[in-house]
Design a protein around this motif. Structure first.
Motif, PDB file in Angstrom:
ATOM      1  N   ARG A  24      49.391  37.030  54.244  1.00  0.00           N
ATOM      2  CA  ARG A  24      49.657  36.962  52.796  1.00  0.00           C
ATOM      3  C   ARG A  24      48.528  36.239  52.070  1.00  0.00           C
ATOM      4  NH1 ARG A  24      54.008  33.650  51.705  1.00  0.00           N
ATOM      5  NH2 ARG A  24      54.224  34.625  49.646  1.00  0.00           N
ATOM      6  N   GLY A  84      46.248  30.888  42.969  1.00  0.00           N
ATOM      7  CA  GLY A  84      46.540  32.280  43.279  1.00  0.00           C
ATOM      8  C   GLY A  84      47.880  32.395  43.973  1.00  0.00           C
ATOM      9  N   CYS A 117      50.590  34.931  46.424  1.00  0.00           N
ATOM     10  CA  CYS A 117      50.501  35.859  47.554  1.00  0.00           C
ATOM     11  C   CYS A 117      51.629  36.883  47.493  1.00  0.00           C
ATOM     12  CB  CYS A 117      50.589  35.095  48.872  1.00  0.00           C
ATOM     13  SG  CYS A 117      49.291  33.862  49.082  1.00  0.00           S
ATOM     14  N   PRO A 118      51.368  38.107  47.925  1.00  0.00           N
ATOM     15  CA  PRO A 118      52.416  39.133  47.942  1.00  0.00           C
ATOM     16  C   PRO A 118      53.466  38.831  49.002  1.00  0.00           C
ATOM     17  CG  PRO A 118      50.451  39.947  49.018  1.00  0.00           C
ATOM     18  CD  PRO A 118      50.083  38.617  48.441  1.00  0.00           C
ATOM     19  N   LYS A 159      42.134  38.252  48.157  1.00  0.00           N
ATOM     20  CA  LYS A 159      41.509  39.493  47.684  1.00  0.00           C
ATOM     21  C   LYS A 159      41.822  39.737  46.214  1.00  0.00           C
ATOM     22  CE  LYS A 159      41.367  41.974  52.113  1.00  0.00           C
ATOM     23  NZ  LYS A 159      41.927  43.109  52.897  1.00  0.00           N
ATOM     24  N   LYS A 160      43.037  39.433  45.819  1.00  0.00           N
ATOM     25  CA  LYS A 160      43.435  39.604  44.419  1.00  0.00           C
ATOM     26  C   LYS A 160      42.595  38.709  43.504  1.00  0.00           C
ATOM     27  CE  LYS A 160      47.493  39.249  41.378  1.00  0.00           C
ATOM     28  NZ  LYS A 160      48.941  38.898  41.321  1.00  0.00           N
ATOM     29  N   ILE A 161      42.372  37.465  43.930  1.00  0.00           N
ATOM     30  CA  ILE A 161      41.557  36.532  43.142  1.00  0.00           C
ATOM     31  C   ILE A 161      40.114  37.003  43.066  1.00  0.00           C
ATOM     32  CG2 ILE A 161      40.588  34.196  43.132  1.00  0.00           C
ATOM     33  CD1 ILE A 161      43.253  33.213  44.256  1.00  0.00           C
ATOM     34  N   ALA A 173      45.615  38.612  51.427  1.00  0.00           N
ATOM     35  CA  ALA A 173      45.910  39.509  50.310  1.00  0.00           C
ATOM     36  C   ALA A 173      45.832  38.764  48.986  1.00  0.00           C
ATOM     37  CB  ALA A 173      47.289  40.132  50.497  1.00  0.00           C
ATOM     38  N   GLY A 174      46.317  37.516  48.963  1.00  0.00           N
ATOM     39  CA  GLY A 174      46.235  36.716  47.741  1.00  0.00           C
ATOM     40  C   GLY A 174      44.807  36.411  47.356  1.00  0.00           C
ATOM     41  N   ASP A 203      38.992  40.050  43.344  1.00  0.00           N
ATOM     42  CA  ASP A 203      38.930  41.236  42.487  1.00  0.00           C
ATOM     43  C   ASP A 203      38.928  40.851  41.010  1.00  0.00           C
ATOM     44  OD1 ASP A 203      38.876  42.923  44.657  1.00  0.00           O
ATOM     45  OD2 ASP A 203      41.010  43.384  44.606  1.00  0.00           O
ATOM     46  N   GLU A 204      39.681  39.805  40.697  1.00  0.00           N
ATOM     47  CA  GLU A 204      39.805  39.386  39.299  1.00  0.00           C
ATOM     48  C   GLU A 204      38.586  38.610  38.815  1.00  0.00           C
ATOM     49  OE1 GLU A 204      42.708  36.562  36.497  1.00  0.00           O
ATOM     50  OE2 GLU A 204      43.305  37.073  38.559  1.00  0.00           O
TER      51      GLU A 204
END
Length: 264
Positions: free
Chosen positions: A105, A84, A86-87, A111-113, A108-109, A115-116
């Motif tokens: 960061r 993953g 990170c923003p 959370k993106k994983i 946030a990274g 969500d996916e």
């Protein structure tokens, strides 16, 4: 049963209980000493095979030795790895202190994983003795929307009786090493011959006790250049394990704010 064998047995039970209870699992792999012990235990729990993916939330700022370790043992241990990203730090909460903002960061990274991939359970290699906020954790810890952690509302876990029957859709963090100590980790690593990153061993009077991003992680004074010497050092040192982590020296509530938002 020896104390190490007892620790190992309890952790393996936690892995198997989680595998039985949850449909879609993954494991956070930070590449440090704790998460490598966690991978080792998972391989033991499932007879040499890890039946769920590893997740490495990559900030792009890890030590070169950490990336080399990841690339080698992903192959040698036969791991399925999800990488993953990170923003940028500019997107993080500006009210956080500088190092904590950088560490955010990773949250946030992650959370993106989540969500996916929609994992309903995520293994993490935290220990109660590592940091005061983590002492409030449970082995099976329910999370709210976006992975948020309400440390005031956690299920009781008396006599190693774990609550695993959560409402559908609940995201659970699972902590197989919660009952271990830093010394336990090193004793087990020595006994099992678990590979480690060389940054943990003294070079020119310095070594790392905890590994994070290169720009916000610093070594401590130490002459311990072997695992045996590290174990002896830990018996007398007054230096905190995370003393080399810059964010642990910032405002008192910064780490707790990060954990509440889902930090590992």
């Amino acid at each position: 049963m020896s104390d190490l064998a007892s620790l190992e047995s309890q952790s393996i039970y936690i892995f198997r209980e989680a595998f039985h209870r949850f449909e879609k699992l993954a494991m956070l792999w930070s590449l440090g000493k704790d998460s490598n012990v966690m991978v080792w235990l998972a391989r033991k729990a499932f007879f040499g095979h890890v039946p769920f993916p590893m997740v490495h939330v990559d900030t792009g700022k890890k030590f070169a030795e950490m990336y080399a370790f990841r690339d080698r043992y992903e192959k040698e241990w036969g791991l399925k790895l999800i990488r993953g990203t990170c923003p940028p730090i500019e997107e993080m909460d500006p009210t956080l202190p500088g190092s904590a903002r950088s560490a955010a960061r990773k949250t946030a990274g992650l959370k993106k994983i989540l969500d996916e991939h929609k994992f309903d359970g995520l293994f993490a290699g935290i220990r109660r003795d590592e940091e005061a906020t983590r002492a409030k954790e449970r082995v099976f810890s329910p999370r709210g929307e976006g992975g948020k952690w309400d440390f005031r509302d956690q299920p009781p876990e008396f006599w190693d009786q774990y609550k695993t029957d959560f409402p559908p859709g609940t995201h659970i963090r699972i902590h197989p090493l919660l009952h271990w100590t830093e010394t336990d980790i090193w004793r087990y690593t020595l006994a099992e011959g678990i590979p480690t990153i060389p940054l943990y061993y003294s070079k020119n009077g310095k070594r790392y006790r905890s590994l994070g991003d290169e720009d916000i992680t610093h070594p401590v004074d130490s002459e311990a250049s072997t695992i045996e010497e590290i174990i002896v050092e830990l018996e007398t040192t007054k230096v905190a394990e995370r003393s080399g982590r810059a964010m642990d020296h910032e405002s008192e509530d910064a780490f707790e704010r990060l954990r509440a938002e889902g930090y590992m």
